[in-house]
Design a protein around this motif. Sequence first.
Motif, PDB file in Angstrom:
ATOM      1  N   UNK A 240       0.812  -1.225   0.000  1.00 44.49           N
ATOM      2  CA  UNK A 240       0.000   0.000   0.000  1.00 44.49           C
ATOM      3  C   UNK A 240       0.837   1.262   0.000  1.00 44.49           C
ATOM      4  N   UNK A 241       2.103   1.146   0.319  1.00 43.12           N
ATOM      5  CA  UNK A 241       2.964   2.326   0.355  1.00 43.12           C
ATOM      6  C   UNK A 241       3.718   2.540  -0.960  1.00 43.12           C
ATOM      7  N   UNK A 242       3.556   1.624  -1.884  1.00 38.53           N
ATOM      8  CA  UNK A 242       4.253   1.722  -3.171  1.00 38.53           C
ATOM      9  C   UNK A 242       3.400   2.474  -4.178  1.00 38.53           C
ATOM     10  N   UNK A 243       3.935   3.534  -4.715  1.00 34.28           N
ATOM     11  CA  UNK A 243       3.233   4.253  -5.789  1.00 34.28           C
ATOM     12  C   UNK A 243       3.318   3.432  -7.068  1.00 34.28           C
ATOM     13  N   UNK A 244       2.162   3.146  -7.683  1.00 39.07           N
ATOM     14  CA  UNK A 244       2.147   2.392  -8.928  1.00 39.07           C
ATOM     15  C   UNK A 244       1.894   3.345 -10.088  1.00 39.07           C
ATOM     16  N   UNK A 245       2.690   3.229 -11.120  1.00 38.76           N
ATOM     17  CA  UNK A 245       2.519   4.025 -12.326  1.00 38.76           C
ATOM     18  C   UNK A 245       1.698   3.227 -13.329  1.00 38.76           C
ATOM     19  N   UNK A 246       0.826   3.899 -14.016  1.00 40.09           N
ATOM     20  CA  UNK A 246      -0.061   3.221 -14.958  1.00 40.09           C
ATOM     21  C   UNK A 246       0.302   3.604 -16.385  1.00 40.09           C
ATOM     22  N   UNK A 247      -0.221   2.837 -17.314  1.00 45.30           N
ATOM     23  CA  UNK A 247       0.008   3.102 -18.724  1.00 45.30           C
ATOM     24  C   UNK A 247      -0.704   4.390 -19.138  1.00 45.30           C
ATOM     25  N   UNK A 248      -0.162   5.035 -20.136  1.00 41.83           N
ATOM     26  CA  UNK A 248      -0.837   6.206 -20.702  1.00 41.83           C
ATOM     27  C   UNK A 248      -1.985   5.800 -21.622  1.00 41.83           C
ATOM     28  N   UNK A 249      -2.154   4.499 -21.851  1.00 42.68           N
ATOM     29  CA  UNK A 249      -3.219   4.000 -22.715  1.00 42.68           C
ATOM     30  C   UNK A 249      -4.572   4.219 -22.047  1.00 42.68           C
ATOM     31  N   UNK A 250      -5.564   4.785 -22.766  1.00 42.99           N
ATOM     32  CA  UNK A 250      -6.897   4.967 -22.178  1.00 42.99           C
ATOM     33  C   UNK A 250      -7.494   3.636 -21.747  1.00 42.99           C
ATOM     34  N   UNK A 251      -8.251   3.660 -20.648  1.00 44.26           N
ATOM     35  CA  UNK A 251      -8.805   2.424 -20.082  1.00 44.26           C
ATOM     36  C   UNK A 251      -9.725   1.716 -21.069  1.00 44.26           C
ATOM     37  N   UNK A 252     -10.377   2.473 -21.969  1.00 40.44           N
ATOM     38  CA  UNK A 252     -11.310   1.825 -22.898  1.00 40.44           C
ATOM     39  C   UNK A 252     -10.600   1.048 -24.002  1.00 40.44           C
ATOM     40  N   UNK A 253      -9.274   1.179 -24.072  1.00 43.98           N
ATOM     41  CA  UNK A 253      -8.514   0.362 -25.015  1.00 43.98           C
ATOM     42  C   UNK A 253      -7.739  -0.756 -24.310  1.00 43.98           C
ATOM     43  N   UNK A 254      -7.837  -0.833 -22.977  1.00 42.91           N
ATOM     44  CA  UNK A 254      -7.163  -1.913 -22.260  1.00 42.91           C
ATOM     45  C   UNK A 254      -7.740  -3.249 -22.715  1.00 42.91           C
ATOM     46  N   UNK A 255      -6.877  -4.236 -22.892  1.00 44.30           N
ATOM     47  CA  UNK A 255      -7.311  -5.432 -23.612  1.00 44.30           C
ATOM     48  C   UNK A 255      -6.969  -6.751 -22.946  1.00 44.30           C
ATOM     49  N   UNK A 256      -6.319  -6.745 -21.786  1.00 47.72           N
ATOM     50  CA  UNK A 256      -5.879  -8.010 -21.202  1.00 47.72           C
ATOM     51  C   UNK A 256      -7.073  -8.893 -20.852  1.00 47.72           C
ATOM     52  N   UNK A 257      -7.043 -10.169 -21.243  1.00 47.15           N
ATOM     53  CA  UNK A 257      -8.185 -11.062 -21.012  1.00 47.15           C
ATOM     54  C   UNK A 257      -8.282 -11.501 -19.556  1.00 47.15           C
ATOM     55  N   UNK A 258      -9.490 -11.834 -19.135  1.00 48.46           N
ATOM     56  CA  UNK A 258      -9.730 -12.365 -17.793  1.00 48.46           C
ATOM     57  C   UNK A 258      -9.903 -13.874 -17.818  1.00 48.46           C
TER      58      UNK A 258
END
Length: 649
Positions: A240-258
Amino acid sequence: MLTSYRLEAPTLHFGDDGVPRSATFDDVYFDKEAGLAETRYVFLEHNRLTERFGSLLNRNFTIAETGFGTGLNFLCALECFLQHAPDTSWLHFVSVEKYPLSKASLTQSLAMWPSLQPLADELIAHYPQQCHGLHRVELPQLRTTLTLWFGEASEGFTALDAQVDAWFLDGFAPSKNPDMWSDQLFQQINRLSHSDTTFATFTAAGIVRRGLQSHGFQVQKVKGFGHKREMMIGQFLEDEQTTRYSSTQPAWFASRPLRPMGKVIVIGSGLAGATTAHALAQKNIAVEVWEQADHIAAGASGNEQGMLYPKLGASDTPVNRLYLSSYLYAHNFYQQYADKSIWQHCGLTQLPKDDAEQLKFEKITRAELYPDAILKAVDGKLILPLSGWVRPKALCETLLSHANITVHLNRPLEQIKTTTEGFELLSNQHTYHCNQVILCTANQQDALAPWTLLPTKPIRGQVSQLPISTLDIPSQVKAREFKQVICADGYVSPALDDQLNFGATYDLKNEDLTVTGTSHSENISKLADLLPIDVNESHSSLCQGRASLRCTVSDYTPIVGPVSATASLINALGPLRTNAKWQTNEEVEKIEGLYVNLGHGSRGLVSTPLCANYLASLMLGEPLPIETAVTDALHPNRFTIRKLKRGEV
């Protein structure tokens, strides 16, 4: 945007001992006496690779590296993987290099390590062109994928979609190359890591230690190799103390399967379907291919001969990057079929079809965007040395002969329904079940109607085939003499089985697949403009040919990726109507397990191999072979997003 895809050549020289040295950074690439031992100690031992490879089972393992250099670290990791990993596992190695060595320099450098020579030969044989961007090298016989970014390190990792298990933080010493060790680089290392990610680096420099610690890594100093007093190792701390950086890709183009991989059905046996099925089969996935006709590649992919023709532009855009990357990948992909008479690497000459295109050629020439090995201008023409011709139908048949692929002919897709575990498919009054469906049929999207309507359009094209023996003797000689594909308003390929294959018509609002004399006449006229031979209207009656429907897209870009329901997109992303810059971190709902790979138009021979590799990598959770800006340009959701931003839905 880049002003050039050309790369600055590394300034290096080889000393009397044969060791390559960088003049730019005043440092050697490796130590002649202990290069192998240092790599094994620093990167393999301190990332615990022998142990981790041995416990992989049915898993991928991804290593990312800063500074590919001579590829020595890659070869050592590959050797260790082959010695210790189970046969069911796969190695992914990702590396960046701002100053890639030429193939000749790579060959000279790696000759110093005879024990690695068989692996080095594979690397040298598949080493990419020196061109800015992301390059994918598949080595299925070694259960390995190499992904190389040629350009700035931070730029490359920003463009990457992957989950890294171990970092090789290499490259020239921070004191000699401080620009690489930027905060942006450490942010991307953070973004691409997970709770089990480790790192090792030869350096103990403060700039590296502070960068890693401030971006979530536990850092430990240990004994360095040889005379080096210290080096650093560590692990990513995902708390919880680690800052996570995210992709600049918009969330509506995120594609990883579940959904985990299960039974896969590919609809369509043309170029898109065959390359997609083959890409999955290479990764040991069993695939069923459905073809509604009674033979493989019954549509536009069934032509006898086609050309590798990327139509590269004069400026750097995501779509131009797509076709450039696809072109380079396709060239290497087809090379493996040269001895099967499916591919001939002969080059291509593009002639301007009119004054407007001549101006475009001049603009491309002035821009100096491409390395000469990829595209160059000569006397007002464009020359593409990596091009050639392919036999599309024979290629599809060969790809689909893989042991992990089962082809079902005369099996049309009539309906798709979702179930709790996957899909129920209806064909010929029979029901079939699967976990994943990939729609690769060019102009048959009716099955997607419950969820979305993609903006594709069928356009008729007829190709023609003329026996060279029907020409007069001087024309026969000339027709057999030319050795490159020639393009302008139409195209003609070098003779195959003593026949010329040429065309093609572009018939709007016409879906009639009857071969017509009118279309043959049109193609004969194009042929006369391409070759200095005596052909006229009378030759049209001597032609054979076939007509088919290209699948074109409103924005001239293929549609590749996961399918979402349009109504769900509109409901979730409504704020885009009033604020086109609105963002959300919430991924949009997908029809889990449903994918498309279509809309390749007349450039399918260029785009389908890489797009198939991208889709297979996406489904399998592997590092993607295409940078994120390009995957956004391919994504099926792009059309709804544009309409929302324009307030049209």
